[in-house]
Design a protein around this motif. Structure first.
Motif, mmCIF file in Angstrom:
data_model
loop_
_atom_site.group_PDB
_atom_site.id
_atom_site.type_symbol
_atom_site.label_atom_id
_atom_site.label_comp_id
_atom_site.label_asym_id
_atom_site.label_seq_id
_atom_site.Cartn_x
_atom_site.Cartn_y
_atom_site.Cartn_z
ATOM 1 N N ASP A 1 0.826 -1.207 0.000
ATOM 2 C CA ASP A 1 0.000 0.000 0.000
ATOM 3 C C ASP A 1 0.863 1.261 0.000
ATOM 4 O OD1 ASP A 1 -2.639 -1.017 -0.065
ATOM 5 O OD2 ASP A 1 -2.500 -1.554 2.048
ATOM 6 N N TRP B 1 -10.064 -3.611 8.032
ATOM 7 C CA TRP B 1 -10.148 -3.561 6.579
ATOM 8 C C TRP B 1 -10.445 -4.972 6.055
ATOM 9 C CZ3 TRP B 1 -6.821 -5.865 2.890
ATOM 10 C CH2 TRP B 1 -7.084 -5.493 1.553
ATOM 11 N N VAL B 2 -11.435 -5.036 5.177
ATOM 12 C CA VAL B 2 -11.806 -6.315 4.555
ATOM 13 C C VAL B 2 -11.547 -6.196 3.062
ATOM 14 C CG1 VAL B 2 -13.647 -7.966 4.130
ATOM 15 C CG2 VAL B 2 -13.588 -6.693 6.288
ATOM 16 N N PRO B 3 -10.686 -7.048 2.502
ATOM 17 C CA PRO B 3 -10.392 -6.944 1.076
ATOM 18 C C PRO B 3 -11.628 -7.229 0.232
ATOM 19 C CG PRO B 3 -9.477 -8.967 1.990
ATOM 20 C CD PRO B 3 -9.963 -8.158 3.145
ATOM 21 N N GLU B 4 -11.721 -6.493 -0.875
ATOM 22 C CA GLU B 4 -12.844 -6.701 -1.777
ATOM 23 C C GLU B 4 -12.657 -8.021 -2.509
ATOM 24 O OE1 GLU B 4 -13.269 -3.430 -4.394
ATOM 25 O OE2 GLU B 4 -13.516 -1.944 -2.801
ATOM 26 N N VAL B 5 -13.742 -8.766 -2.625
ATOM 27 C CA VAL B 5 -13.707 -10.048 -3.317
ATOM 28 C C VAL B 5 -14.369 -9.885 -4.684
ATOM 29 C CG1 VAL B 5 -14.390 -12.463 -3.286
ATOM 30 C CG2 VAL B 5 -13.771 -11.303 -1.142
ATOM 31 N N ALA B 6 -13.593 -10.191 -5.718
ATOM 32 C CA ALA B 6 -14.148 -10.033 -7.079
ATOM 33 C C ALA B 6 -15.346 -10.975 -7.248
ATOM 34 C CB ALA B 6 -13.082 -10.349 -8.112
ATOM 35 N N GLY B 7 -16.434 -10.399 -7.741
ATOM 36 C CA GLY B 7 -17.626 -11.216 -7.914
ATOM 37 C C GLY B 7 -17.995 -11.333 -9.343
#
Length: 465
Positions: free
Chosen positions: A216, A459-465
């Motif tokens: 980051d 923080w929660v990582p975004e999960v590709a959907g």
């Protein structure tokens, strides 16, 4: 008591921060101590490193501060920068500091040789200018490192480049500066010269600068270079350099990707190497690694019974405060009967980009490799100071927390005064601070640093959907 079998109880090769600290402390015990320095007392940090570079950071930053003052009601007239005036003041301060290093040694009773020392054998050194030979019961190698540049065979035209050694002696500002590299030295000087109004280009073989730092942080700094007006060219390297003889920017850098960039000054910032070439380590039986670094154990001891090494020459952690602590530990262990060695974990570090980086502990990637579960807290916000001045820079902060015991194992900041903040945070990290300890700490308001103790949402990582 001094050893009558040798000329000196301790002979230090190198007058940088680590060697000077060790020599001075040893001499204060009554030991007979000498230091040999072939260039100027103070080493890389004082003479051609962190000290003059930080002055250049300050000089560069003033232009930005002046331009932003209007938002706070200040009317500023014609403003100009005189590099000769600044450079003269900077070098005068460097001279003063170098003199202090020299005087402190002499006042402690250290004999100073202003010439190069090389090994004849494990206990004998030859002073190169005078030819004098001296012996010592203990020898400390503290010769530091130097900027690495490729050979003319590897990079045709490399003779047209400068390094961080020469950059402080530019008599006038470049019109167009091209920097090779993506480490902290390259990044810092790109910001410095861009801030001084120089058209600046940085060429880096990777995709994001500051390899080894938290991902980051790397992204924020990389984008910050572009926001500062630096042209950043990635995933390529210099192929050759030619002098076209045309105009002010007569140096043409041909890149491996087929592009070219014209400049009047080209700076190589592609790494450093230990200063062991020609030192005679082979004659002393001192083992070196493939890059020429002196191999030492945790006590800074080499494979030779009476020889130690500290600082950049060991290629452990190339930071001046680390060299000082290593030299201090060596002196107290060997001359004060107070054995201890420096712990190279959790070292607070700053990168004086603009805005700067402050970091201590593990990156998120390293923490995930070491621990089964990691909690991440991070925030990016526009600081209060920038609300009126038009500055669009944002502060980034990140906490890396070991989930099972909530110990904070990494803190990473990008923002104004990040280096100042990380020094204090480094104490807490060294003491084993936990996330609940951060949460219980009252905020200082209004301040940038208060965000460190008010981050509550994981923080929660975004999960590709």
């Amino acid at each position: 008591m001094p050893d009558k079998n040798f000329d000196y109880d301790l002979f230090v090769i190198g007058g940088g921060s680590g060697g000077v600290r060790a020599a001075r402390l040893a001499a204060l015990t009554g030991a007979k101590v000498a230091v040999a320095e072939e260039y100027r007392m103070g080493g890389t940090c004082v003479i051609r490193g962190c000290v003059p570079k930080k002055f250049m950071v300050y000089a560069s930053g003033y232009g930005k501060h002046i331009s932003k003052a209007k938002g706070y009601g200040w009317t500023v007239g014609d403003v100009s920068y005189d590099h000769e005036v600044f450079s003269s003041a900077m070098h005068a301060e460097v001279d003063r500091l170098s003199g202090i290093y020299h005087r402190n040694l002499v006042n402690a009773g250290v004999e100073v040789f202003e010439e190069r020392a090389e090994f004849v054998d494990a206990t004998t050194l030859r002073l190169k200018t005078s030819g004098k030979k001296v012996t010592a019961a203990k020898i400390l190698i503290a010769v530091g490192g130097h900027p690495w540049v490729p050979s003319p065979e590897e990079l045709p035209g490399v003779e047209h480049t400068i390094t961080s050694n020469e950059v402080f002696h530019l008599e006038t500002l470049p019109k167009h500066l091209v920097i090779a590299g993506g480490g902290y030295i390259a990044v810092e000087f790109a910001h410095i010269f861009a801030g001084l109004g120089v058209k600046t280009c940085l060429v880096y073989r990777g995709d994001t600068v500051l390899r080894g730092f938290d991902e980051d942080v790397r992204v924020v700094v990389h984008e910050g270079l572009k926001e500062a007006g630096v042209r950043v060219i990635t995933q390529t390297v210099f192929d050759k350099i030619e002098d076209t003889g045309e105009g002010d920017c007569n140096l043409r850098v041909h890149l491996r990707n087929g592009q070219h960039v014209d400049a009047d000054v080209i700076m190589m910032a592609v790494g450093r190497r230990p200063n062991t070439s020609g030192l005679g380590c082979d004659a002393a039986g001192v083992a070196l690694d493939k890059n020429g670094a002196v191999i030492v154990d945790e006590w800074s001891k080499t494979n030779a019974a009476n020889i130690w090494a500290v600082g950049d020459v060991t290629d452990r952690v190339a930071l001046t405060p680390v060299a000082i602590r290593e030299g201090h530990a060596f002196a107290e262990t060997e001359f004060y009967d107070k054995p201890w060695h420096f712990d190279h974990t959790d070292i607070p570090t700053a990168v004086f980009s603009q805005p700067e980086v402050g970091t201590v502990g593990l990156t998120e990637a390293l923490a995930r490799k070491q621990f089964s579960e990691v909690d991440i807290y991070k925030t990016r916000f526009r600081p209060m100071k920038n609300m009126l001045n038009g500055d669009t820079n944002r502060v980034f902060m990140k906490l890396v927390v070991k989930a099972d015991d909530q110990r904070v194992v990494g803190v990473h900041i990008v923002g104004e005064d990040a280096g100042e903040m990380i020094q204090a945070i480094g104490i807490a990290i060294k003491m084993g601070v936990t996330k609940p300890d951060f949460d219980r700490t009252c905020a200082v308001h209004p301040s940038v640093a208060e965000e460190l103790v008010t981050m509550r949402q994981k923080w929660v990582p975004e999960v590709a959907g």
